[in-house]
Design a protein around this motif. Sequence first.
Motif, PDB file in Angstrom:
ATOM      1  N   ALA A  50       0.821  -1.212   0.000  1.00 56.36           N
ATOM      2  CA  ALA A  50       0.000   0.000   0.000  1.00 56.36           C
ATOM      3  C   ALA A  50       0.855   1.261   0.000  1.00 56.36           C
ATOM      4  CB  ALA A  50      -0.925   0.007   1.205  1.00 56.36           C
ATOM      5  N   SER A  51       2.034   1.192   0.608  1.00 53.79           N
ATOM      6  CA  SER A  51       2.864   2.393   0.694  1.00 53.79           C
ATOM      7  C   SER A  51       3.686   2.638  -0.567  1.00 53.79           C
ATOM      8  CB  SER A  51       3.793   2.302   1.903  1.00 53.79           C
ATOM      9  OG  SER A  51       4.707   1.247   1.731  1.00 53.79           O
ATOM     10  N   THR A  52       3.908   1.612  -1.378  1.00 54.07           N
ATOM     11  CA  THR A  52       4.684   1.781  -2.615  1.00 54.07           C
ATOM     12  C   THR A  52       3.853   1.317  -3.805  1.00 54.07           C
ATOM     13  OG1 THR A  52       5.661  -0.401  -2.349  1.00 54.07           O
ATOM     14  CG2 THR A  52       6.904   1.451  -1.462  1.00 54.07           C
ATOM     15  N   LEU A  59       1.270  -2.556 -19.214  1.00 54.93           N
ATOM     16  CA  LEU A  59       1.477  -3.991 -19.048  1.00 54.93           C
ATOM     17  C   LEU A  59       2.183  -4.295 -17.719  1.00 54.93           C
ATOM     18  CD1 LEU A  59       1.288  -6.859 -20.176  1.00 54.93           C
ATOM     19  CD2 LEU A  59       3.476  -6.457 -21.310  1.00 54.93           C
ATOM     20  N   ALA A  60       3.188  -3.513 -17.392  1.00 53.78           N
ATOM     21  CA  ALA A  60       3.916  -3.714 -16.133  1.00 53.78           C
ATOM     22  C   ALA A  60       3.000  -3.492 -14.931  1.00 53.78           C
ATOM     23  CB  ALA A  60       5.122  -2.785 -16.064  1.00 53.78           C
ATOM     24  N   LEU A  61       2.109  -2.511 -15.027  1.00 55.14           N
ATOM     25  CA  LEU A  61       1.161  -2.257 -13.941  1.00 55.14           C
ATOM     26  C   LEU A  61       0.224  -3.440 -13.748  1.00 55.14           C
ATOM     27  CD1 LEU A  61       0.217   1.506 -14.454  1.00 55.14           C
ATOM     28  CD2 LEU A  61       1.487   0.493 -12.565  1.00 55.14           C
ATOM     29  N   ARG A  62      -0.271  -3.977 -14.846  1.00 55.58           N
ATOM     30  CA  ARG A  62      -1.173  -5.124 -14.750  1.00 55.58           C
ATOM     31  C   ARG A  62      -0.475  -6.335 -14.148  1.00 55.58           C
ATOM     32  NH1 ARG A  62      -5.151  -5.203 -19.957  1.00 55.58           N
ATOM     33  NH2 ARG A  62      -5.601  -2.979 -19.977  1.00 55.58           N
ATOM     34  N   ILE A  63       0.759  -6.583 -14.568  1.00 59.88           N
ATOM     35  CA  ILE A  63       1.507  -7.710 -14.017  1.00 59.88           C
ATOM     36  C   ILE A  63       1.783  -7.487 -12.535  1.00 59.88           C
ATOM     37  CG2 ILE A  63       3.733  -8.922 -14.092  1.00 59.88           C
ATOM     38  CD1 ILE A  63       3.702  -8.478 -17.135  1.00 59.88           C
ATOM     39  N   ALA A  64       2.168  -6.284 -12.156  1.00 62.24           N
ATOM     40  CA  ALA A  64       2.454  -5.987 -10.751  1.00 62.24           C
ATOM     41  C   ALA A  64       1.207  -6.156  -9.882  1.00 62.24           C
ATOM     42  CB  ALA A  64       3.011  -4.581 -10.618  1.00 62.24           C
ATOM     43  N   ILE A  65       0.085  -5.692 -10.376  1.00 63.47           N
ATOM     44  CA  ILE A  65      -1.165  -5.823  -9.613  1.00 63.47           C
ATOM     45  C   ILE A  65      -1.550  -7.291  -9.473  1.00 63.47           C
ATOM     46  CG2 ILE A  65      -3.641  -5.355  -9.706  1.00 63.47           C
ATOM     47  CD1 ILE A  65      -2.900  -2.612 -10.934  1.00 63.47           C
ATOM     48  N   THR A  66      -1.371  -8.065 -10.527  1.00 58.83           N
ATOM     49  CA  THR A  66      -1.689  -9.492 -10.475  1.00 58.83           C
ATOM     50  C   THR A  66      -0.787 -10.223  -9.479  1.00 58.83           C
ATOM     51  OG1 THR A  66      -2.406  -9.433 -12.780  1.00 58.83           O
ATOM     52  CG2 THR A  66      -1.899 -11.590 -11.854  1.00 58.83           C
ATOM     53  N   VAL A  67       0.502  -9.934  -9.524  1.00 60.48           N
ATOM     54  CA  VAL A  67       1.438 -10.586  -8.605  1.00 60.48           C
ATOM     55  C   VAL A  67       1.135 -10.192  -7.169  1.00 60.48           C
ATOM     56  CG1 VAL A  67       3.863 -10.691  -7.899  1.00 60.48           C
ATOM     57  CG2 VAL A  67       3.254 -10.909 -10.308  1.00 60.48           C
ATOM     58  N   ARG A  68       0.847  -8.929  -6.932  1.00 60.41           N
ATOM     59  CA  ARG A  68       0.510  -8.481  -5.576  1.00 60.41           C
ATOM     60  C   ARG A  68      -0.753  -9.172  -5.079  1.00 60.41           C
ATOM     61  NH1 ARG A  68       1.788  -2.252  -4.476  1.00 60.41           N
ATOM     62  NH2 ARG A  68       3.943  -2.229  -5.183  1.00 60.41           N
ATOM     63  N   THR A  69      -1.735  -9.297  -5.937  1.00 62.81           N
ATOM     64  CA  THR A  69      -2.971  -9.973  -5.542  1.00 62.81           C
ATOM     65  C   THR A  69      -2.709 -11.431  -5.197  1.00 62.81           C
ATOM     66  OG1 THR A  69      -4.245  -8.501  -6.975  1.00 62.81           O
ATOM     67  CG2 THR A  69      -5.320 -10.528  -6.283  1.00 62.81           C
ATOM     68  N   LEU A  70      -1.900 -12.103  -5.994  1.00 67.12           N
ATOM     69  CA  LEU A  70      -1.579 -13.503  -5.715  1.00 67.12           C
ATOM     70  C   LEU A  70      -0.802 -13.660  -4.415  1.00 67.12           C
ATOM     71  CD1 LEU A  70      -0.604 -14.756  -9.277  1.00 67.12           C
ATOM     72  CD2 LEU A  70      -2.595 -15.410  -7.945  1.00 67.12           C
TER      73      LEU A  70
END
Length: 110
Positions: A50-52, A59-70
Amino acid sequence: MINETPDPKPEEIPEEPLPSPLRCWSGTAVASSMSFAAFLVTRKVITNFASTPPTGNDLALRIAITVRTLVVGVLTMATGVFGLIALGLLLLGVKSLLESLKNPESEEAS
């Protein structure tokens, strides 16, 4: 002719006695401490995520959000699974204690 053999009878599985309440409750302590540790790690990871906020292209944003969710999902699931195991072992210990109080002669035979 087809050679038909009769189905073999299933073997009788002897009923195993319940584990001792002390053994159940020591397992409860281990599982609940693992659940608490997983909770602390989950809370720390969520705070860090949440802080970073992620940066980069779409594409990088989508991958980062997916990895964070997992990552958050797996840690949350670990917390819940260890918590349910601790609860189940606690209840098994109570059941074992009640059974040993109800049937004290079965404990003496062992």
